[in-house]
Design a protein around this motif. Sequence first.
Motif, PDB file in Angstrom:
ATOM      1  N   LEU A 215      30.983 -44.202 -60.752  1.00 45.78           N
ATOM      2  CA  LEU A 215      31.806 -43.523 -61.750  1.00 45.78           C
ATOM      3  C   LEU A 215      30.916 -43.029 -62.885  1.00 45.78           C
ATOM      4  O   LEU A 215      30.364 -43.813 -63.652  1.00 45.78           O
ATOM      5  CB  LEU A 215      32.863 -44.486 -62.275  1.00 45.78           C
ATOM      6  CG  LEU A 215      33.823 -43.972 -63.344  1.00 45.78           C
ATOM      7  CD1 LEU A 215      34.591 -42.757 -62.848  1.00 45.78           C
ATOM      8  CD2 LEU A 215      34.800 -45.077 -63.741  1.00 45.78           C
ATOM      9  N   VAL A 217      30.245 -40.935 -66.327  1.00 53.64           N
ATOM     10  CA  VAL A 217      30.972 -40.588 -67.547  1.00 53.64           C
ATOM     11  C   VAL A 217      30.155 -39.596 -68.375  1.00 53.64           C
ATOM     12  O   VAL A 217      28.968 -39.820 -68.642  1.00 53.64           O
ATOM     13  CB  VAL A 217      31.269 -41.847 -68.384  1.00 53.64           C
ATOM     14  CG1 VAL A 217      32.105 -41.479 -69.611  1.00 53.64           C
ATOM     15  CG2 VAL A 217      31.991 -42.899 -67.536  1.00 53.64           C
ATOM     16  N   GLU A 231      34.990 -39.530 -71.549  1.00 53.33           N
ATOM     17  CA  GLU A 231      35.578 -40.831 -71.848  1.00 53.33           C
ATOM     18  C   GLU A 231      37.098 -40.719 -72.030  1.00 53.33           C
ATOM     19  O   GLU A 231      37.840 -41.622 -71.658  1.00 53.33           O
ATOM     20  CB  GLU A 231      34.915 -41.405 -73.097  1.00 53.33           C
ATOM     21  CG  GLU A 231      33.423 -41.653 -72.919  1.00 53.33           C
ATOM     22  CD  GLU A 231      32.686 -41.909 -74.219  1.00 53.33           C
ATOM     23  OE1 GLU A 231      32.782 -43.050 -74.729  1.00 53.33           O
ATOM     24  OE2 GLU A 231      32.030 -40.988 -74.721  1.00 53.33           O
ATOM     25  N   LEU A 234      39.061 -40.789 -68.593  1.00 54.74           N
ATOM     26  CA  LEU A 234      39.040 -41.990 -67.748  1.00 54.74           C
ATOM     27  C   LEU A 234      40.426 -42.558 -67.457  1.00 54.74           C
ATOM     28  O   LEU A 234      40.677 -42.996 -66.322  1.00 54.74           O
ATOM     29  CB  LEU A 234      38.158 -43.064 -68.396  1.00 54.74           C
ATOM     30  CG  LEU A 234      36.648 -42.822 -68.331  1.00 54.74           C
ATOM     31  CD1 LEU A 234      35.906 -43.830 -69.222  1.00 54.74           C
ATOM     32  CD2 LEU A 234      36.148 -42.912 -66.894  1.00 54.74           C
ATOM     33  N   VAL A 238      40.481 -42.929 -63.368  1.00 52.00           N
ATOM     34  CA  VAL A 238      40.305 -44.250 -62.759  1.00 52.00           C
ATOM     35  C   VAL A 238      41.501 -44.665 -61.899  1.00 52.00           C
ATOM     36  O   VAL A 238      41.330 -45.090 -60.741  1.00 52.00           O
ATOM     37  CB  VAL A 238      39.999 -45.311 -63.842  1.00 52.00           C
ATOM     38  CG1 VAL A 238      40.072 -46.726 -63.263  1.00 52.00           C
ATOM     39  CG2 VAL A 238      38.615 -45.056 -64.435  1.00 52.00           C
ATOM     40  N   PHE A 249      33.854 -50.404 -58.973  1.00 49.96           N
ATOM     41  CA  PHE A 249      33.277 -49.274 -59.700  1.00 49.96           C
ATOM     42  C   PHE A 249      31.874 -49.606 -60.197  1.00 49.96           C
ATOM     43  O   PHE A 249      31.648 -50.669 -60.779  1.00 49.96           O
ATOM     44  CB  PHE A 249      34.140 -48.895 -60.908  1.00 49.96           C
ATOM     45  CG  PHE A 249      35.429 -48.214 -60.562  1.00 49.96           C
ATOM     46  CD1 PHE A 249      35.451 -46.877 -60.190  1.00 49.96           C
ATOM     47  CD2 PHE A 249      36.632 -48.920 -60.610  1.00 49.96           C
ATOM     48  CE1 PHE A 249      36.644 -46.240 -59.882  1.00 49.96           C
ATOM     49  CE2 PHE A 249      37.834 -48.293 -60.301  1.00 49.96           C
ATOM     50  CZ  PHE A 249      37.839 -46.944 -59.932  1.00 49.96           C
ATOM     51  N   VAL A 251      29.487 -48.151 -62.851  1.00 50.30           N
ATOM     52  CA  VAL A 251      29.737 -47.268 -63.999  1.00 50.30           C
ATOM     53  C   VAL A 251      28.435 -46.893 -64.697  1.00 50.30           C
ATOM     54  O   VAL A 251      27.623 -47.766 -65.038  1.00 50.30           O
ATOM     55  CB  VAL A 251      30.682 -47.943 -65.011  1.00 50.30           C
ATOM     56  CG1 VAL A 251      31.064 -46.964 -66.115  1.00 50.30           C
ATOM     57  CG2 VAL A 251      31.942 -48.469 -64.307  1.00 50.30           C
ATOM     58  N   THR A 252      28.258 -45.580 -64.940  1.00 49.08           N
ATOM     59  CA  THR A 252      27.035 -45.127 -65.578  1.00 49.08           C
ATOM     60  C   THR A 252      27.252 -43.786 -66.262  1.00 49.08           C
ATOM     61  O   THR A 252      28.357 -43.229 -66.243  1.00 49.08           O
ATOM     62  CB  THR A 252      25.892 -45.031 -64.543  1.00 49.08           C
ATOM     63  OG1 THR A 252      24.656 -44.765 -65.203  1.00 49.08           O
ATOM     64  CG2 THR A 252      26.176 -43.940 -63.523  1.00 49.08           C
ATOM     65  N   PHE A 280      30.519 -47.844 -71.420  1.00 51.86           N
ATOM     66  CA  PHE A 280      31.439 -47.155 -70.516  1.00 51.86           C
ATOM     67  C   PHE A 280      32.210 -48.168 -69.660  1.00 51.86           C
ATOM     68  O   PHE A 280      33.375 -47.954 -69.334  1.00 51.86           O
ATOM     69  CB  PHE A 280      30.676 -46.181 -69.621  1.00 51.86           C
ATOM     70  CG  PHE A 280      29.904 -45.123 -70.373  1.00 51.86           C
ATOM     71  CD1 PHE A 280      30.496 -44.417 -71.406  1.00 51.86           C
ATOM     72  CD2 PHE A 280      28.586 -44.850 -70.068  1.00 51.86           C
ATOM     73  CE1 PHE A 280      29.790 -43.446 -72.110  1.00 51.86           C
ATOM     74  CE2 PHE A 280      27.869 -43.880 -70.761  1.00 51.86           C
ATOM     75  CZ  PHE A 280      28.473 -43.182 -71.785  1.00 51.86           C
ATOM     76  N   CYS A 281      31.561 -49.282 -69.318  1.00 48.44           N
ATOM     77  CA  CYS A 281      32.244 -50.357 -68.591  1.00 48.44           C
ATOM     78  C   CYS A 281      33.387 -50.926 -69.425  1.00 48.44           C
ATOM     79  O   CYS A 281      34.448 -51.264 -68.893  1.00 48.44           O
ATOM     80  CB  CYS A 281      31.268 -51.473 -68.225  1.00 48.44           C
ATOM     81  SG  CYS A 281      30.105 -51.081 -66.916  1.00 48.44           S
ATOM     82  N   VAL A 284      36.311 -48.665 -68.980  1.00 49.38           N
ATOM     83  CA  VAL A 284      36.883 -48.746 -67.636  1.00 49.38           C
ATOM     84  C   VAL A 284      37.601 -50.079 -67.447  1.00 49.38           C
ATOM     85  O   VAL A 284      38.646 -50.147 -66.795  1.00 49.38           O
ATOM     86  CB  VAL A 284      35.781 -48.554 -66.571  1.00 49.38           C
ATOM     87  CG1 VAL A 284      36.353 -48.727 -65.164  1.00 49.38           C
ATOM     88  CG2 VAL A 284      35.145 -47.172 -66.705  1.00 49.38           C
ATOM     89  N   LEU A 292      33.525 -54.515 -61.665  1.00 48.86           N
ATOM     90  CA  LEU A 292      32.689 -53.484 -62.273  1.00 48.86           C
ATOM     91  C   LEU A 292      31.226 -53.892 -62.198  1.00 48.86           C
ATOM     92  O   LEU A 292      30.884 -55.051 -62.452  1.00 48.86           O
ATOM     93  CB  LEU A 292      33.051 -53.279 -63.748  1.00 48.86           C
ATOM     94  CG  LEU A 292      34.477 -52.873 -64.103  1.00 48.86           C
ATOM     95  CD1 LEU A 292      34.580 -52.640 -65.604  1.00 48.86           C
ATOM     96  CD2 LEU A 292      34.888 -51.619 -63.344  1.00 48.86           C
TER      97      LEU A 292
END
Length: 370
Positions: A215, A217, A231, A234, A238, A249, A251-252, A280-281, A284, A292
């Motif tokens: 995912l 961002v 952001e 999301l 999601v 996920f 996340v990066t 970002f995690c 999410v 995650l």
Amino acid sequence: MYDMITSPVEYGGLALKNRIIFAPTTLGLGREELVEKLRQIAAGGCAMIILGDVPVGRRGFGPSLYTKKGFAHYQMLTETIHRENCRVCAQLHQSDSNWKAMVKYLPGVLRRKISMEQLRPLLNEAVGPYISGLSARAVRRITDSFGTAAVLAKEAGFDMVQIHGDRMCGSFSSPVFNHRSDAYGGSLQNRARFAVEAVEAVRGRLADMPIDFKLVVRQEEPAYGAAGVTEKELPIFVPLLEAAGVTSFHVTLADHSALGDTIPAADHPCFSGEGCFLKFCDQVRRLTRLPLCGVGGLSSPEFIERQLEDGRITCAAMSRQLIADPEWVNKVQAGAARQIRRCVRCNRECLGGMMHHQGVHCIYERSAAK
């Protein structure tokens, strides 16, 4: 001392022996060196290696699952990694590079007059017109190929697949590149359709296969990344992916910009700190209870242990740190964390090696060879 790091976990339906994952990385190494590098990382104790950039089509950058030689290559890698008691995940991707653009710049690349750093913006300029001009039929054919490739990946011995949320998935998701006016463009729901269909294609063929989603961002203030979703998007993106069949996920930060942003050095103006993408995690996590995996300059056992204890992430992914010291996990488990060769995020031989077509290495390797 590091009970969370060393504890087993179910990550999206896949049992892992600990919480450390080798992040998907384009290593740019020859066959023998690649096999040995991955073997060392697996033997070093990490729970899973995500093998980056496995093409979903018959043509693409890297070995093809569809050919006898390519399938044998992936089968050999999974067997090598499994022998070290390590899981392996195939990162399925579809390039959004226009082949005609590639051919145009290929002579300069081969003569090394165009570096990887110079090539990226040239190719990115062609992304928007390329994906916006694909017919809906061609798009559906591509998304369906994720399912076919996942079946082949499972047959080759992969334990999990990861849908690469950047590349073509990311370019379709972003209005920076996606200028379509049909069912694949316009609203976020439409721009998400490519990624959703890719996940559904895998789930439709493999009902029980764990599906990780990278995912990506796009940060707006200050602006970093061009593909992926913002952001603010999301909360829509999601749930759509989770409903399609994603089980975890990764996340990066979104790519399609300077590699020094998604692989930030220690002096990066925005992402200099350890765990630089974990924010970002946090966003999410408010939207899903799925596992995650966090990434971004991670190296310190103390720092990673705190993030796991706080429930901020389920697993921690590292690339440069495990290249600097493949034995990171073994040293942590043995109570020898002080002996870890810490990645200093200089990017000299890893990112630098890739940009200069020399493959990903580390300053520690170079110093040991002297």
